[in-house]
Design an enzyme around this catalytic site. Structure first.
Site, PDB file in Angstrom:
ATOM      1  N   SER A 179       3.234   2.614  10.503  1.00 56.15           N
ATOM      2  CA  SER A 179       2.579   1.412  10.769  1.00 56.15           C
ATOM      3  C   SER A 179       2.395   0.921  12.281  1.00 56.15           C
ATOM      4  O   SER A 179       3.500   1.202  13.055  1.00 56.15           O
ATOM      5  CB  SER A 179       3.059   0.250  10.111  1.00 56.15           C
ATOM      6  OG  SER A 179       1.895  -1.018  10.583  1.00 56.15           O
ATOM      7  N   TYR A 217       9.074  -5.706   7.032  1.00 58.73           N
ATOM      8  CA  TYR A 217       8.013  -4.818   7.186  1.00 58.73           C
ATOM      9  C   TYR A 217       8.201  -3.986   8.354  1.00 58.73           C
ATOM     10  O   TYR A 217       8.082  -2.663   8.271  1.00 58.73           O
ATOM     11  CB  TYR A 217       6.680  -5.068   6.624  1.00 58.73           C
ATOM     12  CG  TYR A 217       5.359  -4.302   6.643  1.00 58.73           C
ATOM     13  CD1 TYR A 217       5.351  -3.685   5.466  1.00 58.73           C
ATOM     14  CD2 TYR A 217       4.600  -4.133   7.796  1.00 58.73           C
ATOM     15  CE1 TYR A 217       4.241  -2.835   5.518  1.00 58.73           C
ATOM     16  CE2 TYR A 217       3.498  -3.465   7.798  1.00 58.73           C
ATOM     17  CZ  TYR A 217       3.431  -2.533   6.687  1.00 58.73           C
ATOM     18  OH  TYR A 217       2.607  -1.730   6.610  1.00 58.73           O
TER      19      TYR A 217
END
Length: 253
Positions: A139, A152
């Site tokens: 990401s 995350y």
């Protein structure tokens, strides 16, 4: 037409995974092996893909279960040699509780490890003429520890670094590795976001970008470029500056 005959995708029941499955179904692959944890959503993805005449095998699986993932990948390869494996499954942490943090690391990191390791062993034994590609979903959040999603972003930073390292270490074996770092893409994760999401993109558009760059053997697939530039700058600035900038970001509520 796709250069891949057999594509395996984890986390194929929604978001980028679902969109990639449909993209490859349209592009003419022979077999799709798809896994997810929600049977209803996974079956919906499979039904959509079958409309384009592709054979689809599905498996309900928890990617954190290494033995189950290894068995599934080996069974898929036995049916038809794998050409492209997407280690794509991932979750958002949401509230940073102990349970949620551990779940995030188990799925986002160990889920990738559990998918990639058996794939490498399969590819090592495959003929040199066979197309062998691994794609790891990281990401844009993996470029810097984000105060809005520390767990995350940490998991995505870990798999980003691993993917970049694997690309170089596996290249002499004829195994290609691409690491994918998307920004805000429509998914079950972004559906739960309450913070601003600049340069938001629909999943089908993201899948097209990813697939086309995979075809070109791009090592780091990071987009949109504006988000990549901003997060890269944040990662190279002195901490006193990056801390100030990130402290001004709006938090999720």
């Amino acid at each position: 037409m796709s250069k891949f005959n057999h594509v395996l995708i984890t986390g194929a029941s929604s978001g980028i995974g679902e969109a990639l499955a449909v993209y490859y179904a349209k592009s003419g692959v022979k077999l799709l092996s798809l896994c997810g944890r929600n049977e209803e959503r996974l079956n919906k993805t499979a039904e959509e893909c079958r409309k384009f005449g592709v054979e689809v095998d599905t498996k309900i699986i928890d990617v954190a279960d290494s033995k189950s993932v290894e068995t599934w990948i080996n069974e898929a390869n036995a049916k038809m040699p794998l050409n492209l494996v997407y280690a794509n499954a991932g979750v958002a942490t949401l509230e940073e509780t102990s349970e949620n943090v551990r779940r995030t690391f188990n799925i986002n990191v160990m889920g990738v490890v559990n998918t990639v390791l058996p794939t490498i062993e399969i590819y090592k034994k495959a003929p040199s003429s066979q197309m062998k590609h691994i794609a790891i979903t990281s990401s844009i959040a993996g470029y810097h520890g984000m105060p809005t999603c520390p767990s995350y972003s940490a998991t995505k930073a870990g798999v980003k670094a691993w993917g970049e390292g694997l690309r170089l270490s596996l290249a002499p074996l004829g195994i290609r590795v691409s690491t994918i770092c998307p920004g805000f893409i429509r998914s079950r994760i972004t559906d739960k976001n309450t913070c601003p999401m600049p340069y938001f993109m629909e999943a089908d558009r993201a899948a097209e970008i990813i697939a086309k760059r995979i075809e070109k053997n791009v090592g780091l697939i990071a987009f949109p470029w504006q988000m990549r530039l901003a997060t890269w700058l944040g990662s190279v600035l002195p901490n006193v500056l990056s801390d100030f900038i990130y402290s001004k970001l709006p938090y999720k509520v």
